[in-house]
Design a protein around this motif. Structure first.
Motif, PDB file in Angstrom:
ATOM      1  N   LEU A   1      -6.698   0.293   3.043  1.00 32.02           N
ATOM      2  CA  LEU A   1      -7.497  -0.933   3.081  1.00 32.02           C
ATOM      3  C   LEU A   1      -8.625  -0.869   4.113  1.00 32.02           C
ATOM      4  O   LEU A   1      -9.270  -1.869   4.383  1.00 32.02           O
ATOM      5  CB  LEU A   1      -6.637  -2.175   3.364  1.00 32.02           C
ATOM      6  CG  LEU A   1      -5.426  -2.386   2.470  1.00 32.02           C
ATOM      7  CD1 LEU A   1      -4.671  -3.643   2.877  1.00 32.02           C
ATOM      8  CD2 LEU A   1      -5.837  -2.478   1.015  1.00 32.02           C
TER       9      LEU A   1
ATOM     10  N   GLU B   1      -7.003   1.481  -1.665  1.00 32.57           N
ATOM     11  CA  GLU B   1      -7.456   0.121  -1.915  1.00 32.57           C
ATOM     12  C   GLU B   1      -6.538  -0.489  -2.957  1.00 32.57           C
ATOM     13  O   GLU B   1      -5.788   0.228  -3.633  1.00 32.57           O
ATOM     14  CB  GLU B   1      -8.907   0.111  -2.422  1.00 32.57           C
ATOM     15  CG  GLU B   1      -9.921   0.600  -1.412  1.00 32.57           C
ATOM     16  CD  GLU B   1     -11.324   0.594  -1.982  1.00 32.57           C
ATOM     17  OE1 GLU B   1     -11.458   0.486  -3.219  1.00 32.57           O
ATOM     18  OE2 GLU B   1     -12.285   0.693  -1.206  1.00 32.57           O
TER      19      GLU B   1
ATOM     20  N   THR C   1      -8.831  -8.519   4.369  1.00 32.36           N
ATOM     21  CA  THR C   1      -9.252  -7.879   3.115  1.00 32.36           C
ATOM     22  C   THR C   1      -9.226  -8.865   1.949  1.00 32.36           C
ATOM     23  O   THR C   1     -10.128  -8.875   1.111  1.00 32.36           O
ATOM     24  CB  THR C   1      -8.346  -6.681   2.817  1.00 32.36           C
ATOM     25  OG1 THR C   1      -8.424  -5.740   3.894  1.00 32.36           O
ATOM     26  CG2 THR C   1      -8.763  -5.994   1.525  1.00 32.36           C
TER      27      THR C   1
ATOM     28  N   THR D   1       0.822  -1.212   0.000  1.00 29.28           N
ATOM     29  CA  THR D   1       0.000   0.000   0.000  1.00 29.28           C
ATOM     30  C   THR D   1       0.853   1.259   0.000  1.00 29.28           C
ATOM     31  O   THR D   1       0.357   2.349  -0.264  1.00 29.28           O
ATOM     32  CB  THR D   1      -0.892   0.029   1.252  1.00 29.28           C
ATOM     33  OG1 THR D   1      -0.055   0.004   2.419  1.00 29.28           O
ATOM     34  CG2 THR D   1      -1.840  -1.154   1.275  1.00 29.28           C
TER      35      THR D   1
ATOM     36  N   ASP E   1      -5.274   3.069  -8.652  1.00 32.49           N
ATOM     37  CA  ASP E   1      -5.117   2.758  -7.222  1.00 32.49           C
ATOM     38  C   ASP E   1      -4.034   3.633  -6.590  1.00 32.49           C
ATOM     39  O   ASP E   1      -4.071   3.904  -5.388  1.00 32.49           O
ATOM     40  CB  ASP E   1      -4.716   1.288  -7.024  1.00 32.49           C
ATOM     41  CG  ASP E   1      -5.895   0.355  -7.237  1.00 32.49           C
ATOM     42  OD1 ASP E   1      -7.024   0.842  -7.377  1.00 32.49           O
ATOM     43  OD2 ASP E   1      -5.664  -0.869  -7.267  1.00 32.49           O
TER      44      ASP E   1
ATOM     45  N   ARG F   1      -4.914  -6.729   6.229  1.00 29.66           N
ATOM     46  CA  ARG F   1      -4.655  -7.202   4.859  1.00 29.66           C
ATOM     47  C   ARG F   1      -5.157  -8.633   4.685  1.00 29.66           C
ATOM     48  O   ARG F   1      -5.768  -8.981   3.664  1.00 29.66           O
ATOM     49  CB  ARG F   1      -3.156  -7.116   4.560  1.00 29.66           C
ATOM     50  CG  ARG F   1      -2.765  -7.721   3.215  1.00 29.66           C
ATOM     51  CD  ARG F   1      -1.280  -7.562   2.963  1.00 29.66           C
ATOM     52  NE  ARG F   1      -0.965  -6.212   2.543  1.00 29.66           N
ATOM     53  CZ  ARG F   1      -0.998  -5.785   1.286  1.00 29.66           C
ATOM     54  NH1 ARG F   1      -1.342  -6.628   0.323  1.00 29.66           N
ATOM     55  NH2 ARG F   1      -0.687  -4.552   0.982  1.00 29.66           N
TER      56      ARG F   1
ATOM     57  N   THR G   1      -7.231  -2.649  -6.051  1.00 33.50           N
ATOM     58  CA  THR G   1      -8.182  -3.282  -6.968  1.00 33.50           C
ATOM     59  C   THR G   1      -7.494  -3.833  -8.209  1.00 33.50           C
ATOM     60  O   THR G   1      -8.107  -4.562  -8.976  1.00 33.50           O
ATOM     61  CB  THR G   1      -9.244  -2.267  -7.407  1.00 33.50           C
ATOM     62  OG1 THR G   1      -8.608  -1.241  -8.193  1.00 33.50           O
ATOM     63  CG2 THR G   1      -9.913  -1.609  -6.204  1.00 33.50           C
TER      64      THR G   1
ATOM     65  N   GLU H   1       3.391  -1.146   6.687  1.00 34.60           N
ATOM     66  CA  GLU H   1       2.371  -2.059   7.203  1.00 34.60           C
ATOM     67  C   GLU H   1       2.867  -2.934   8.345  1.00 34.60           C
ATOM     68  O   GLU H   1       2.110  -3.244   9.271  1.00 34.60           O
ATOM     69  CB  GLU H   1       1.841  -2.949   6.073  1.00 34.60           C
ATOM     70  CG  GLU H   1       1.096  -2.186   4.989  1.00 34.60           C
ATOM     71  CD  GLU H   1       0.487  -3.127   3.962  1.00 34.60           C
ATOM     72  OE1 GLU H   1       0.168  -4.276   4.314  1.00 34.60           O
ATOM     73  OE2 GLU H   1       0.343  -2.720   2.799  1.00 34.60           O
TER      74      GLU H   1
END
Length: 419
Positions: free
Chosen positions: A102, A219, A287, A55, A226, A284, A221, A59
């Motif tokens: 996310l 997000e 998700t 992302t 993005d 994550r 996708t 994280e």
């Protein structure tokens, strides 16, 4: 038998004409297998790539605390004290209020002029408290980071709902743009100093670009946009904000620090209920949980498809070996070696599978076009189809290997007697 493959192919093609229906059906089965296989592999590989795509935030060291106020409960805490409490926990590097990647970051229309109706871009708007840039761990590649002393307070920005138009126009936040969004909005020139117009919680605001960051995704996708995101900060102090609080721990300490931070915040703010406390790694995993499950199911379907196709190829080859025992015996008696017999059946299979994969390649692209139109999938790549062709060809050769070896082991005398 000749050692020339082309010379060997002529009698094989003539023999196959006598089994036209079986050959056509087998080639169609192979074609459908290849078409479905290529598209399933493409979908699964895309899903796994998305699940691993970063992302842009740190994280591994980010923890999330969803904290909301309870109606009717005495609530001595506020957003500023919550952040101070979190920041004071040993091992916490920084803390902020705002939505993490996310976690449902929404897109906002961005305008280069305040009076235009058509947005110049749609981008994920990361709007959070002071320290959000440090907590997410974004990397500035041009310009500078947002400074705390330039961030307007939340009450200063939105405290007066009846503010006149001039007041509304002065609602300006310092902002960081991702590299992708900067290129889209300011092609061929620097985005630094640029002014963007958008809205936050229904209020019109402007954003002053102070820096460009490498990447930040709201997000994942799989679509190119993005990477279009903007990060803006506002100051919080005595506001009673409930929602998403984030901490960023020192490297490798998140598992120990996050429970301590949640406990400290709960003690300092007993009027709040913590709905969720989890790491970004857990977010994550949640998700992409369904995507991974679908990928496993598609892999199972692919394996079943390949097994059924292999059984079809091997079964037909076994049937033909049984039918041609006399013919094989005669060829062995005339001097054909076991290698010649083996090569005959392998070449025969190669020709049938070859016809199937040529048709299958065309069907694969046609199926992909339909999926693109129906489900917005990406365009199937040629390397995926080429890989599928090689895999199906190898599968055909392996499937026919057993029957071919049995045919090659038929002794000339026994074969002649069987006639």
């Amino acid at each position: 038998m000749s050692l020339n493959p082309l010379a060997d192919a002529r009698p094989i093609v003539s023999a196959l004409r006598g089994h036209r229906s079986a050959v056509v059906l087998l080639a169609l089965e192979i074609a459908l297998t290849l078409a479905v296989l290529c598209n399933l592999v493409f979908i699964v590989s895309g899903t796994l790539q998305r699940a691993r795509m970063p992302t842009g935030a740190d994280e591994d060291n980010i923890g999330l605390i969803q904290s909301i106020g309870v109606i009717g409960e005495d609530n001595p805490g506020n957003a500023g004290s919550n952040l101070a409490t979190l920041q004071a926990v040993p091992g916490v590097r920084s803390a902020a209020f705002g939505m993490a990647p996310l976690l449902g970051v929404s897109r906002a229309g961005l305008f280069l002029q305040p009076d235009t109706q058509q947005a110049n871009a749609q981008a994920y708007l990361f709007a959070g408290s002071q320290g959000m840039n440090r907590t997410l761990g974004v990397r500035v590649i041009e310009g500078r980071d947002i400074r705390d002393d330039e961030i307007p307070g939340l009450r200063e920005l939105f405290g007066d709902d009846s503010a006149p138009a001039t007041k509304v126009a002065s609602r300006q936040l310092p902002a960081l743009l991702t590299r992708s969004l900067a290129s889209r909005l300011f092609p061929g020139k620097s985005a630094l100093g640029g002014i963007l117009y958008t809205s936050l919680w229904g209020y019109p605001i402007s954003l002053r670009v102070v820096g460009v960051i490498d990447q930040l995704r709201g997000e994942i996708t799989g679509h190119p946009d993005d990477e279009d995101a903007v990060l803006a900060e506002f100051g919080v102090a005595s506001e009673g904000l409930g929602g998403s609080y984030m901490i960023r721990s020192q490297p490798g300490q998140l598992q120990q620090v996050l429970p301590l931070a949640a406990k400290a915040m709960q003690q300092a703010n007993p009027g709040h209920v913590q709905q969720q406390v989890r790491t970004m790694a857990e977010l994550r995993a949640d998700t992409f949980k369904n995507d991974r499950a679908i990928a496993r199911m598609l892999v199972a379907i692919m394996l079943v498809l390949l097994v059924v196709t292999a059984l079809g190829v091997g079964g037909l080859a076994s049937f033909w070996v049984q039918q041609r025992t006399k013919q094989i015996g005669i060829r062995r008696a005339l001097g054909a070696t076991r290698a010649d017999i083996l090569r005959y059946f392998q070449l025969e299979n190669f020709l049938i599978v070859g016809g199937g994969v040529v048709l299958g390649a065309l069907l694969a692209f046609a199926l992909n076009q339909w999926l693109m139109h129906r489900f917005e999938l990406d365009r199937l790549t040629s390397p995926t189809v080429l890989t599928g062709i090689v895999a199906v060809w190898l599968l055909g050769q392996l499937a026919v290997l057993g029957p071919a070896l049995r045919a090659a082991s038929v002794p000339p005398v026994a074969a002649t007697r069987s006639a």
